[in-house]
Design an enzyme around this catalytic site. Structure first.
Site, PDB file in Angstrom:
ATOM      1  N   ILE A   1      45.549  42.272  31.425  1.00  0.00           N
ATOM      2  CA  ILE A   1      46.711  41.416  31.078  1.00  0.00           C
ATOM      3  C   ILE A   1      46.653  40.759  29.911  1.00  0.00           C
ATOM      4  CG2 ILE A   1      48.199  39.548  32.110  1.00  0.00           C
ATOM      5  CD1 ILE A   1      47.681  41.681  34.200  1.00  0.00           C
ATOM      6  N   HIS A   2      47.969  41.125  29.037  1.00  0.00           N
ATOM      7  CA  HIS A   2      47.811  40.401  27.720  1.00  0.00           C
ATOM      8  C   HIS A   2      49.440  40.318  27.068  1.00  0.00           C
ATOM      9  CE1 HIS A   2      47.911  44.838  26.290  1.00  0.00           C
ATOM     10  NE2 HIS A   2      48.568  44.236  25.159  1.00  0.00           N
ATOM     11  N   ARG A   3      50.196  41.005  27.821  1.00  0.00           N
ATOM     12  CA  ARG A   3      51.629  40.838  27.240  1.00  0.00           C
ATOM     13  C   ARG A   3      52.203  39.395  27.173  1.00  0.00           C
ATOM     14  NH1 ARG A   3      52.632  45.272  24.757  1.00  0.00           N
ATOM     15  NH2 ARG A   3      51.340  46.812  25.914  1.00  0.00           N
TER      16      ARG A   3
ATOM     17  N   ARG B   1      43.833  36.219  24.160  1.00  0.00           N
ATOM     18  CA  ARG B   1      44.963  35.321  24.195  1.00  0.00           C
ATOM     19  C   ARG B   1      45.268  34.892  25.750  1.00  0.00           C
ATOM     20  NH1 ARG B   1      50.268  37.261  22.288  1.00  0.00           N
ATOM     21  NH2 ARG B   1      49.749  39.033  23.121  1.00  0.00           N
TER      22      ARG B   1
END
Ligand code: UD1
Length: 365
Positions: A203-205, A235
């Site tokens: 997950i990174h969006r 992030r």
């Protein structure tokens, strides 16, 4: 023939590897420039090592920043490189900010641009990557499309038919070339996991790391019927800490640092399923025959959904729950699209060799 290629972020390195090897094989002069968009060892250097990608000829060290700052700095630095190197062609891959910066800097100097992975569309202009895709395609003279649908998207946008070349998926060439070696990865064993008895999550969006969305995703992972290995983007890791969400993560969700390429595809290949908001992972999962649940409302990789291998779940708890259950209990379809094979870089290099670069870039747009 002198080709200057620009990479900057994790997925770029994967796509560039087969191309760099192909150019070397043909004796082309190839200058590789790294913008420095990704800079941590496990977001950058490990990919060069895993993929035997030659060290960049130039590293611009641009690093992070807002989109404007990051893209602007890259354009200023790339312009200097392009003027110094004066290549016949600038080659860019994918949809990251480094790709956009290189395409703009190049075309404004009259140097033609080749875009590998042209024509993907999510039709969601909230995504920075969609903006990058549309803009880069519009100013590229060579459009290398990964799928037949990408060709249609380009034609629907009025791109010159002669510029569009259906060559297949370069990410898959990288995958096929490395999967045997990746099976030696120790990650699954080190975590005490067994084949098909765990899920992988990435997950990174930006949208998915906003506090409420991230909390919901962590809750969904925590409800999974099998252990979940969660290699976290820097992030995402930072957002979990700054939002104080550590306690939401159940014990059977194993958060680890972002993995290198071989470890990641090795881990993915033996998983029961993957939850992701990445683009490339949707494609890798299809070819590795791993059910994929995409935590987004749209995808530019629509073939993976049509192939039966990928379900768009958004952040809908019910869809994720059903998807995870089906991944374990039911048969999934995995129809591999045409040209998702190990000849993509060959097709691209053939076309570049035949192209007449004496025509000024602007008159080819
Ligand atoms: C970029 C791409 C995205 C791709 C992703 C793969 C754009 C618009 N997005 O997103 O399409 O899927 O790469 O990872 O180009 N950071 C680190 N270490 C690093 C790199 C980044 O800590 O090595 C941090 C930065 O400080 C920043 C955040 O991660 O806070 C975002 O980095 P950035 O490169 O701007 O975009 P990504 O989200 O990684």
């Amino acid at each position: 023939m002198k080709i200057l290629s620009v990479v900057g972020a994790r997925p770029n390195f994967v796509k560039m590897a087969p191309l760099a090897q192909q150019f070397e094989k043909r004796g082309a002069t190839h200058v590789l420039v790294h913008t420095g968009q990704h800079y941590d060892y496990n977001m950058s250097s490990v990919f060069f090592k895993d993929l035997a990608l030659p060290s960049p000829d130039k590293h611009l060290g641009v690093g992070s920043g807002t989109h404007g700052v990051q893209t602007g700095r890259m354009m200023a630095e790339l312009e200097k490189e392009l003027l110094e190197e004066s290549p016949d062609l600038t080659l860019v891959v994918g949809d990251v900010n480094s790709t956009l910066a290189a395409a703009i800097a190049s075309v404004k100097l009259g140097i033609p641009v080749a875009h590998v992975e042209a024509g993907y569309r999510s039709f969601d202009m909230h995504m920075p990557e969609e903006i990058n895709r549309v803009l880069v395609d519009r100013i590229s003279q060579l459009l290398f499309a990964p799928t037949e649908n990408a060709v249609l998207n380009l034609m629907n946008e009025g791109m010159r038919r002669e510029s569009i070349h259906f060559v297949g998926n370069i990410m898959i060439e990288a995958l096929l070339g490395n999967i045997e070696q990746a099976k030696d990865s120790q990650v699954m064993g080190n975590l005490g996991l067994k084949k098909r008895e765990y899920f992988v999550a990435t997950i990174h969006r930006p949208h998915n790391v906003e506090r409420e969305n991230l909390k919901l995703i962590l809750e969904m992972l925590s409800e999974a019927p099998l252990p979940v290995v969660f290699p976290a983007h820097p992030r995402t890791r930072e957002a979990i800490t700054s939002c104080g969400l550590e306690d939401v993560i159940a014990e059977h969700v194993v958060m680890i640092k972002a993995l290198g390429y071989l470890d990641f595809i090795g881990l993915l290949s033996s998983a029961a399923g993957v939850l992701t908001d990445s683009g490339g992972v949707q494609e890798e999962a299809l070819v590795l025959k791993v059910p994929c649940l995409t935590l987004r409302e749209t995808t530019e990789r629509i073939e993976t959904v049509r192939a039966g291998a990928n379900r768009l779940c958004g952040l809908n708890r019910e869809k994720v729950r059903n998807g995870l259950r089906d991944a374990v209990e039911n048969q999934w379809r995995f129809e591999i699209p045409l040209f998702w094979d190990n000849h993509v870089s060959e097709r691209i290099a053939d076309i570049i060799e035949q192209e007449d670069f004496s025509i000024p870039a602007h008159s080819m747009l």
